[in-house]
Write an enzyme that holds these catalytic residues in place. Structure first.
Site, PDB file in Angstrom:
ATOM      1  N   GLN A   1       7.937  -9.270   7.899  1.00  0.00           N
ATOM      2  CA  GLN A   1       9.151  -8.827   7.201  1.00  0.00           C
ATOM      3  C   GLN A   1       9.773  -7.600   7.836  1.00  0.00           C
ATOM      4  O   GLN A   1      10.737  -7.055   7.293  1.00  0.00           O
ATOM      5  CB  GLN A   1       8.870  -8.604   5.720  1.00  0.00           C
ATOM      6  CG  GLN A   1       7.992  -7.415   5.390  1.00  0.00           C
ATOM      7  CD  GLN A   1       7.605  -7.404   3.917  1.00  0.00           C
ATOM      8  OE1 GLN A   1       6.828  -8.229   3.456  1.00  0.00           O
ATOM      9  NE2 GLN A   1       8.167  -6.475   3.161  1.00  0.00           N
TER      10      GLN A   1
ATOM     11  N   GLY B   1       0.818  -1.212   0.000  1.00  0.00           N
ATOM     12  CA  GLY B   1       0.000   0.000   0.000  1.00  0.00           C
ATOM     13  C   GLY B   1       0.849   1.258   0.000  1.00  0.00           C
ATOM     14  O   GLY B   1       2.027   1.231  -0.344  1.00  0.00           O
TER      15      GLY B   1
ATOM     16  N   LEU C   1       0.411   3.672  -2.085  1.00  0.00           N
ATOM     17  CA  LEU C   1       0.749   3.473  -3.497  1.00  0.00           C
ATOM     18  C   LEU C   1       1.285   4.737  -4.155  1.00  0.00           C
ATOM     19  O   LEU C   1       0.899   5.849  -3.813  1.00  0.00           O
ATOM     20  CB  LEU C   1      -0.492   2.984  -4.252  1.00  0.00           C
ATOM     21  CG  LEU C   1      -1.081   1.662  -3.747  1.00  0.00           C
ATOM     22  CD1 LEU C   1      -2.274   1.258  -4.608  1.00  0.00           C
ATOM     23  CD2 LEU C   1      -0.042   0.547  -3.726  1.00  0.00           C
TER      24      LEU C   1
ATOM     25  N   GLN D   1      14.817  -8.701  -3.606  1.00  0.00           N
ATOM     26  CA  GLN D   1      13.528  -9.347  -3.375  1.00  0.00           C
ATOM     27  C   GLN D   1      13.065 -10.074  -4.641  1.00  0.00           C
ATOM     28  O   GLN D   1      12.593 -11.215  -4.582  1.00  0.00           O
ATOM     29  CB  GLN D   1      12.517  -8.269  -2.974  1.00  0.00           C
ATOM     30  CG  GLN D   1      11.083  -8.725  -2.915  1.00  0.00           C
ATOM     31  CD  GLN D   1      10.187  -7.637  -2.381  1.00  0.00           C
ATOM     32  OE1 GLN D   1      10.202  -7.369  -1.180  1.00  0.00           O
ATOM     33  NE2 GLN D   1       9.422  -6.990  -3.231  1.00  0.00           N
TER      34      GLN D   1
ATOM     35  N   LYS E   1      12.992  -2.142  -8.499  1.00  0.00           N
ATOM     36  CA  LYS E   1      13.398  -1.302  -7.363  1.00  0.00           C
ATOM     37  C   LYS E   1      13.915  -2.181  -6.217  1.00  0.00           C
ATOM     38  O   LYS E   1      14.895  -1.848  -5.561  1.00  0.00           O
ATOM     39  CB  LYS E   1      12.193  -0.469  -6.916  1.00  0.00           C
ATOM     40  CG  LYS E   1      12.261   0.112  -5.538  1.00  0.00           C
ATOM     41  CD  LYS E   1      13.080   1.363  -5.543  1.00  0.00           C
ATOM     42  CE  LYS E   1      13.154   2.060  -4.206  1.00  0.00           C
ATOM     43  NZ  LYS E   1      12.578   1.434  -3.064  1.00  0.00           N
TER      44      LYS E   1
ATOM     45  N   ARG F   1       8.421   4.819   1.456  1.00  0.00           N
ATOM     46  CA  ARG F   1       9.181   5.375   2.590  1.00  0.00           C
ATOM     47  C   ARG F   1       9.682   6.793   2.316  1.00  0.00           C
ATOM     48  O   ARG F   1      10.126   7.467   3.246  1.00  0.00           O
ATOM     49  CB  ARG F   1      10.356   4.462   2.942  1.00  0.00           C
ATOM     50  CG  ARG F   1       9.903   3.160   3.581  1.00  0.00           C
ATOM     51  CD  ARG F   1      11.051   2.373   4.196  1.00  0.00           C
ATOM     52  NE  ARG F   1      10.558   1.285   5.023  1.00  0.00           N
ATOM     53  CZ  ARG F   1      10.426   0.018   4.617  1.00  0.00           C
ATOM     54  NH1 ARG F   1      10.752  -0.321   3.385  1.00  0.00           N
ATOM     55  NH2 ARG F   1       9.965  -0.903   5.441  1.00  0.00           N
TER      56      ARG F   1
ATOM     57  N   HIS G   1       4.133   1.520  -8.117  1.00  0.00           N
ATOM     58  CA  HIS G   1       3.144   0.443  -7.994  1.00  0.00           C
ATOM     59  C   HIS G   1       2.208   0.435  -9.201  1.00  0.00           C
ATOM     60  O   HIS G   1       1.885  -0.618  -9.745  1.00  0.00           O
ATOM     61  CB  HIS G   1       2.290   0.639  -6.733  1.00  0.00           C
ATOM     62  CG  HIS G   1       3.046   0.597  -5.449  1.00  0.00           C
ATOM     63  ND1 HIS G   1       3.217   1.705  -4.642  1.00  0.00           N
ATOM     64  CD2 HIS G   1       3.666  -0.426  -4.802  1.00  0.00           C
ATOM     65  CE1 HIS G   1       3.900   1.368  -3.563  1.00  0.00           C
ATOM     66  NE2 HIS G   1       4.188   0.086  -3.625  1.00  0.00           N
TER      67      HIS G   1
HETATM   68  P1  AMP Z   1       5.986  -2.434  -1.726  1.00  0.00           P
HETATM   69  O1  AMP Z   1       4.607  -1.870  -1.589  1.00  0.00           O
HETATM   70  O2  AMP Z   1       7.066  -1.479  -1.367  1.00  0.00           O
HETATM   71  O3  AMP Z   1       6.110  -3.798  -1.069  1.00  0.00           O
HETATM   72  O4  AMP Z   1       6.198  -2.700  -3.283  1.00  0.00           O
HETATM   73  C1  AMP Z   1       5.302  -3.491  -4.025  1.00  0.00           C
HETATM   74  C2  AMP Z   1       5.902  -3.763  -5.388  1.00  0.00           C
HETATM   75  O5  AMP Z   1       6.120  -2.510  -6.058  1.00  0.00           O
HETATM   76  C3  AMP Z   1       7.265  -4.446  -5.322  1.00  0.00           C
HETATM   77  O6  AMP Z   1       7.361  -5.414  -6.346  1.00  0.00           O
HETATM   78  C4  AMP Z   1       8.234  -3.309  -5.550  1.00  0.00           C
HETATM   79  O7  AMP Z   1       9.463  -3.701  -6.105  1.00  0.00           O
HETATM   80  C5  AMP Z   1       7.441  -2.454  -6.524  1.00  0.00           C
HETATM   81  N1  AMP Z   1       7.943  -1.062  -6.507  1.00  0.00           N
HETATM   82  C6  AMP Z   1       8.089  -0.259  -5.422  1.00  0.00           C
HETATM   83  N2  AMP Z   1       8.630   0.921  -5.781  1.00  0.00           N
HETATM   84  C7  AMP Z   1       8.840   0.861  -7.122  1.00  0.00           C
HETATM   85  C8  AMP Z   1       9.396   1.768  -8.080  1.00  0.00           C
HETATM   86  N3  AMP Z   1       9.837   2.972  -7.747  1.00  0.00           N
HETATM   87  N4  AMP Z   1       9.466   1.354  -9.369  1.00  0.00           N
HETATM   88  C9  AMP Z   1       9.022   0.116  -9.728  1.00  0.00           C
HETATM   89  N5  AMP Z   1       8.482  -0.770  -8.877  1.00  0.00           N
HETATM   90  C10 AMP Z   1       8.399  -0.416  -7.585  1.00  0.00           C
END
Ligand code: AMP
Length: 293
Positions: free
Chosen positions: A61, A31, A33, A153, A149, A187, A37
């Site tokens: 995590q 989330g 977002l 992971q 990014k 973040r 995302h």
């Molecule tokens: P998170 O909500 O941070 O767990 O991210 C969810 C998904 O979005 C993960 O697969 C991240 O790698 C991807 N993601 C987060 N930030 C970016 C970004 N700036 N560019 C591309 N994908 C992203």
């Protein structure tokens, strides 16, 4: 857009789609977002008949003393954004739905969880692999969409899907950056205006390394020195790591003789940020979006 909380209800809906030969794309998120995302959602949309997104801030995590409690939660806004992108089903479980009393299974991808972020976040990747495995068991997608990014992971989850023979295609989407180069991250919301300026050093350091690579430099030590040289200009930034690794096994590389991942992590104030570049660059350019996270 259907919004469901119960794993079994989501599973029943997704199994029905599969029975109708509809291709399901899945985008797991925590989330808060942003355009990064949404780029995953758009790609999923283009390559599938149905798109499922999940929003779940996964306590497993986060380490002790990390930001689980203060992680930004903006569910109403997130939901509107996903509906506007044409997501078919939003899965929004609560902690007790995914971790009911008595659940006892953990998934560990051995080795890939140790270097880079694994060093300062012990247990983090077991939390990630476990929750994603649960989500995959529930949604049973054809395609799992991940962001470059979070390169470690993505490498680890690709390995998990392969090792466990899951009939799922894993696709990665490039890093989405703000116009000034900062990689979008939930973040980033923690950063004060001054910290945000300091945080730009992460991308600037990588840009210095990219220039060296383009000019023919192949020594990992020189690339790392270029990043650190840029970072020294920002006293508010504290290095966690600067590493040049093999993108498949994440082992350190001394000379760039094949594809490499230059991965970095640093603290700006209390906020830990990550970024990376891959070499050689992929044909698709990293996208830059105006959206501020
Ligand atoms: P998170 O909500 O941070 O767990 O991210 C969810 C998904 O979005 C993960 O697969 C991240 O790698 C991807 N993601 C987060 N930030 C970016 C970004 N700036 N560019 C591309 N994908 C992203």
């Amino acid at each position: 857009m259907l919004t469901l909380r119960q794993p079994r209800a989501v599973q029943a809906r997704c199994l029905r789609w599969r029975a109708q030969s509809l291709r399901v794309g899945f985008v797991p998120t925590m989330g808060a977002l942003h355009a990064g995302h949404l780029s995953l959602v758009r790609r999923a949309r283009r390559h599938a008949d149905r798109v499922v997104a999940s929003i779940f801030v996964n306590p497993l995590q986060f380490g002790a003393g990390e930001d689980y409690r203060r992680y930004p939660r903006t569910f109403a806004r997130d939901r509107r954004m996903l509906a506007a992108e044409g997501v078919d089903l939003l899965f929004h479980p609560q902690v007790r739905d995914l971790y009911p009393a008595g659940e006892a299974t953990r998934v560990r991808v051995i080795g890939l969880d140790e270097p880079l972020c694994g060093r300062s976040r012990p247990g983090h990747f077991t939390g990630v692999a476990t929750v994603v495995m649960k989500l995959l068991g529930i949604v049973q997608p054809d395609v799992l969409w991940l962001g470059q990014k979070d390169a470690q992971q993505a490498a680890l989850l690709e390995r998990m899907v392969g090792d466990l023979f899951l009939p799922i295609e894993v696709r990665r989407a490039p890093i989405v950056r703000d116009t000034d180069g900062l990689a979008l991250s939930s973040r980033n919301a923690y950063l004060s205006p001054e910290e945000r300026r300091t945080a730009l050093s992460l991308a600037r350091g990588l840009e210095q390394a990219r220039r060296l690579l383009a000019a023919g430099e192949r020594a990992a030590s020189k690339l790392k020195a270029a990043v650190r040289g840029e970072w020294r200009r920002s006293p508010g930034l504290r290095e966690d790591y600067v590493e040049v690794v093999d993108p498949w096994n994440l082992e350190p590389v001394r000379r760039v003789e094949g594809p490499v991942l230059l991965a970095v992590a640093a603290y700006v104030g209390r906020t830990r940020l990550i970024d990376n570049l891959t070499w050689p660059p992929s044909r698709r350019r990293t996208s830059r979006k105006r959206a501020r996270s």
